[in-house]
Design a protein around this motif. Sequence first.
Motif, PDB file in Angstrom:
ATOM      1  N   MET A  29      -6.699  95.419  10.961  1.00 34.23           N
ATOM      2  CA  MET A  29      -5.267  94.943  10.395  1.00 34.23           C
ATOM      3  C   MET A  29      -5.754  94.688   8.863  1.00 34.23           C
ATOM      4  O   MET A  29      -4.887  94.718   7.960  1.00 34.23           O
ATOM      5  N   ARG A  30      -6.689  93.761   8.733  1.00 38.45           N
ATOM      6  CA  ARG A  30      -7.001  93.178   7.366  1.00 38.45           C
ATOM      7  C   ARG A  30      -7.361  94.324   6.524  1.00 38.45           C
ATOM      8  O   ARG A  30      -6.826  94.408   5.291  1.00 38.45           O
ATOM      9  N   LEU A  31      -8.300  95.378   6.989  1.00 37.17           N
ATOM     10  CA  LEU A  31      -8.395  96.538   6.297  1.00 37.17           C
ATOM     11  C   LEU A  31      -7.171  97.283   5.741  1.00 37.17           C
ATOM     12  O   LEU A  31      -7.026  97.892   4.653  1.00 37.17           O
ATOM     13  N   SER A  32      -6.415  97.598   6.848  1.00 37.56           N
ATOM     14  CA  SER A  32      -5.227  98.370   6.464  1.00 37.56           C
ATOM     15  C   SER A  32      -4.295  97.695   5.658  1.00 37.56           C
ATOM     16  O   SER A  32      -3.605  98.314   5.040  1.00 37.56           O
ATOM     17  N   GLU A  33      -4.430  96.394   5.342  1.00 35.06           N
ATOM     18  CA  GLU A  33      -3.504  95.546   4.312  1.00 35.06           C
ATOM     19  C   GLU A  33      -4.230  95.355   3.120  1.00 35.06           C
ATOM     20  O   GLU A  33      -3.651  95.138   2.106  1.00 35.06           O
ATOM     21  N   ASN A  34      -5.501  95.710   2.926  1.00 32.66           N
ATOM     22  CA  ASN A  34      -6.239  95.625   1.767  1.00 32.66           C
ATOM     23  C   ASN A  34      -6.999  96.840   1.368  1.00 32.66           C
ATOM     24  O   ASN A  34      -8.180  97.296   1.400  1.00 32.66           O
ATOM     25  N   GLN A  35      -6.168  97.651   0.769  1.00 38.31           N
ATOM     26  CA  GLN A  35      -6.684  98.950   0.509  1.00 38.31           C
ATOM     27  C   GLN A  35      -7.812  98.978  -0.686  1.00 38.31           C
ATOM     28  O   GLN A  35      -8.606  99.852  -0.716  1.00 38.31           O
ATOM     29  N   THR A  36      -7.704  98.003  -1.430  1.00 35.03           N
ATOM     30  CA  THR A  36      -8.833  97.893  -2.569  1.00 35.03           C
ATOM     31  C   THR A  36     -10.156  97.797  -1.785  1.00 35.03           C
ATOM     32  O   THR A  36     -11.363  98.585  -2.171  1.00 35.03           O
ATOM     33  N   ARG A  40     -13.028 100.652  -1.312  1.00 39.33           N
ATOM     34  CA  ARG A  40     -14.445 100.305  -1.657  1.00 39.33           C
ATOM     35  C   ARG A  40     -15.419 100.502  -0.734  1.00 39.33           C
ATOM     36  O   ARG A  40     -16.783 101.476  -1.021  1.00 39.33           O
ATOM     37  N   LEU A  41     -15.380 100.475   0.482  1.00 36.37           N
ATOM     38  CA  LEU A  41     -16.079 100.890   1.797  1.00 36.37           C
ATOM     39  C   LEU A  41     -16.194 102.237   1.794  1.00 36.37           C
ATOM     40  O   LEU A  41     -17.244 102.876   2.022  1.00 36.37           O
TER      41      LEU A  41
END
Length: 75
Positions: A29-36, A40-41
């Motif tokens: 969920m955190r990654l889905s909300e943090n596109q930056t 980067r990954l």
Amino acid sequence: PEYRALHNVHEVAVLLPALNAGQIAVEVMRLSENQTEYQRLVDNCRPAAQIWNWQQDKKVLLSVWNDVLPVKLPN
């Protein structure tokens, strides 16, 4: 320990303190909300793929195998 060592070379993933469904869900969920951070990954995967692939690993694995059980393979 090996995941951490690889992670230090190319940060291509999120290392979790524990592998449980709740922690995995939080990070997804955190990654889905943090596109930056997600991008980067993803971008870090490109140079890692040049090093971490079967063509590179094959050389090492065949060398180890040959040391353990020397066999002449046909061309």
